[in-house]
Design a protein around this motif. Structure first.
Motif, mmCIF file in Angstrom:
data_model
loop_
_atom_site.group_PDB
_atom_site.id
_atom_site.type_symbol
_atom_site.label_atom_id
_atom_site.label_comp_id
_atom_site.label_asym_id
_atom_site.label_seq_id
_atom_site.Cartn_x
_atom_site.Cartn_y
_atom_site.Cartn_z
ATOM 1 N N ARG A 1 -19.336 -11.350 -21.356
ATOM 2 C CA ARG A 1 -20.662 -11.368 -21.694
ATOM 3 C C ARG A 1 -21.276 -10.315 -20.516
ATOM 4 O O ARG A 1 -20.996 -10.391 -19.622
ATOM 5 C CB ARG A 1 -21.363 -12.855 -21.143
ATOM 6 C CG ARG A 1 -22.795 -12.986 -21.141
ATOM 7 C CD ARG A 1 -23.045 -14.186 -21.026
ATOM 8 N NE ARG A 1 -24.642 -14.486 -20.841
ATOM 9 C CZ ARG A 1 -24.913 -15.616 -20.403
ATOM 10 N NH1 ARG A 1 -24.180 -16.799 -20.352
ATOM 11 N NH2 ARG A 1 -26.134 -15.494 -20.109
ATOM 12 N N VAL B 1 -13.412 1.150 -20.942
ATOM 13 C CA VAL B 1 -12.152 0.921 -20.456
ATOM 14 C C VAL B 1 -12.165 1.294 -18.894
ATOM 15 O O VAL B 1 -12.510 2.397 -18.409
ATOM 16 C CB VAL B 1 -11.414 1.992 -21.084
ATOM 17 C CG1 VAL B 1 -9.797 2.009 -20.709
ATOM 18 C CG2 VAL B 1 -11.011 1.714 -22.610
ATOM 19 N N GLN C 1 -14.837 -5.615 -24.318
ATOM 20 C CA GLN C 1 -15.442 -5.894 -25.457
ATOM 21 C C GLN C 1 -16.444 -6.866 -25.360
ATOM 22 O O GLN C 1 -16.227 -8.042 -24.636
ATOM 23 C CB GLN C 1 -14.386 -6.189 -26.421
ATOM 24 C CG GLN C 1 -14.736 -6.098 -27.872
ATOM 25 C CD GLN C 1 -13.210 -6.659 -28.740
ATOM 26 O OE1 GLN C 1 -12.646 -7.288 -28.264
ATOM 27 N NE2 GLN C 1 -13.337 -6.150 -29.905
ATOM 28 N N THR D 1 -20.235 -9.399 -30.343
ATOM 29 C CA THR D 1 -20.467 -8.313 -31.359
ATOM 30 C C THR D 1 -19.035 -7.536 -31.463
ATOM 31 O O THR D 1 -18.961 -6.924 -32.537
ATOM 32 C CB THR D 1 -21.285 -7.123 -31.061
ATOM 33 O OG1 THR D 1 -21.064 -6.633 -29.598
ATOM 34 C CG2 THR D 1 -23.000 -7.952 -30.616
ATOM 35 N N ASN D 2 -18.001 -7.669 -30.484
ATOM 36 C CA ASN D 2 -16.638 -7.065 -30.581
ATOM 37 C C ASN D 2 -17.301 -5.415 -30.228
ATOM 38 O O ASN D 2 -16.284 -4.813 -30.195
ATOM 39 C CB ASN D 2 -16.042 -7.286 -31.844
ATOM 40 C CG ASN D 2 -15.310 -8.796 -31.918
ATOM 41 O OD1 ASN D 2 -15.306 -9.177 -30.782
ATOM 42 N ND2 ASN D 2 -14.816 -8.854 -32.888
ATOM 43 N N GLU D 3 -18.239 -5.222 -29.693
ATOM 44 C CA GLU D 3 -18.509 -4.011 -29.456
ATOM 45 C C GLU D 3 -17.505 -3.495 -27.995
ATOM 46 O O GLU D 3 -17.616 -4.069 -27.068
ATOM 47 C CB GLU D 3 -20.045 -3.489 -29.042
ATOM 48 C CG GLU D 3 -20.452 -2.221 -28.685
ATOM 49 C CD GLU D 3 -21.625 -1.849 -28.259
ATOM 50 O OE1 GLU D 3 -22.283 -0.787 -28.133
ATOM 51 O OE2 GLU D 3 -22.341 -2.727 -27.666
ATOM 52 N N VAL D 4 -16.917 -2.287 -28.473
ATOM 53 C CA VAL D 4 -16.255 -1.939 -26.929
ATOM 54 C C VAL D 4 -16.955 -1.269 -26.063
ATOM 55 O O VAL D 4 -17.976 -0.113 -26.511
ATOM 56 C CB VAL D 4 -14.997 -0.825 -27.444
ATOM 57 C CG1 VAL D 4 -14.418 -0.244 -26.353
ATOM 58 C CG2 VAL D 4 -14.069 -1.560 -28.298
ATOM 59 N N VAL E 1 -9.405 -2.868 -21.654
ATOM 60 C CA VAL E 1 -10.254 -2.485 -22.640
ATOM 61 C C VAL E 1 -11.413 -3.774 -22.585
ATOM 62 O O VAL E 1 -11.036 -4.976 -22.733
ATOM 63 C CB VAL E 1 -9.681 -2.392 -24.131
ATOM 64 C CG1 VAL E 1 -10.694 -2.154 -25.122
ATOM 65 C CG2 VAL E 1 -8.657 -1.472 -24.092
ATOM 66 N N LEU F 1 -7.036 -6.884 -22.874
ATOM 67 C CA LEU F 1 -8.238 -6.740 -23.602
ATOM 68 C C LEU F 1 -9.068 -8.001 -23.121
ATOM 69 O O LEU F 1 -8.770 -9.035 -23.131
ATOM 70 C CB LEU F 1 -8.051 -7.026 -25.141
ATOM 71 C CG LEU F 1 -9.377 -7.080 -25.918
ATOM 72 C CD1 LEU F 1 -9.962 -5.762 -26.033
ATOM 73 C CD2 LEU F 1 -8.870 -7.535 -27.656
#
Lengths: 143, 143
Positions: B101, B44, B34, B38-41, B32, B97
């Protein structure tokens, strides 16, 4: 069908049917689960059609347990339910992203997220004066 | 081995070997991805051992393309590289995970994230006066 008669049978209605998802060889689709406020990734689990329908109908994340080979409404045992806020699908219809309100911990270890162990990190690079600019160098070199 | 001789061969060193990961039937492990700020996914994708090693050695997310059946260093074609900031592993060693950048867009459609389509959302519930309290009701009922 019931819904069209004004009978409220589902909390959610999906914009894309399960039949249109691209499944893995085992007939499942992975679901990435994210805290809807912090965007923290909590876990990844798998759904079959029944668990997807159960998720839509109850508003609680429901998976197919690959180890126990059964429907798994997360929280039924632990109380740590995941209330669906939003379900997204990716560009090629093969992964679900769920934004949820997590009650308690997502992980069976008691950690809020299953991803609590670090494999590798760039922190040491960022603080080493010899290598602090390597990332910028990489970006420029790759242009 | 080279590293123990003081020769810098890798940007990252992993705390858990690929051999200790729990792989899918096809020998791959899902990752995954990210945005590290921003932690936006973003997406995958899947890794085999070679792509995992390439990721550690180059600091650029590298996958195994299931459709093309080959190593896929994301960005080599598009320029949209993903520079590794941190790699995490989940509680049962079967999902990675990656916090990265992201240069440009993660999705081949040009969207920043592959998850740009909504399947279902609870927004309508939250704004419907008849059902606005159903979520709190659900939480209380499940206690």
């Amino acid at each position: 069908a019931l819904k069209s008669q004004g009978i409220d049978v589902a909390v959610f209605e999906t914009s894309i049917d399960f039949a249109d998802f691209k499944l893995m060889d085992n007939g499942l689709i992975p679901a990435v689960v994210q805290d809807y406020r912090t965007n923290e990734v909590l876990m990844v689990a798998y759904m079959n059609e029944e668990s997807f329908r159960h998720t839509l109908e109850t508003g609680k994340m429901t998976y197919y347990s690959r180890s126990r080979q059964e429907l798994w409404c997360k929280g039924d045992t632990s109380g740590h339910y995941q209330y669906v806020k939003k379900l997204m699908i990716d560009c090629d219809n093969d992964t679900i992203l769920a934004k949820v309100r997590q009650i308690g911990a997502a992980c069976h270890t008691g950690n809020r997220s299953c991803f609590y162990r670090e494999l590798a990190s760039r922190d040491y690079v960022d603080t080493n004066p010899l290598t602090v600019l390597t990332e910028d160098y990489d970006v420029i070199r790759n242009r």
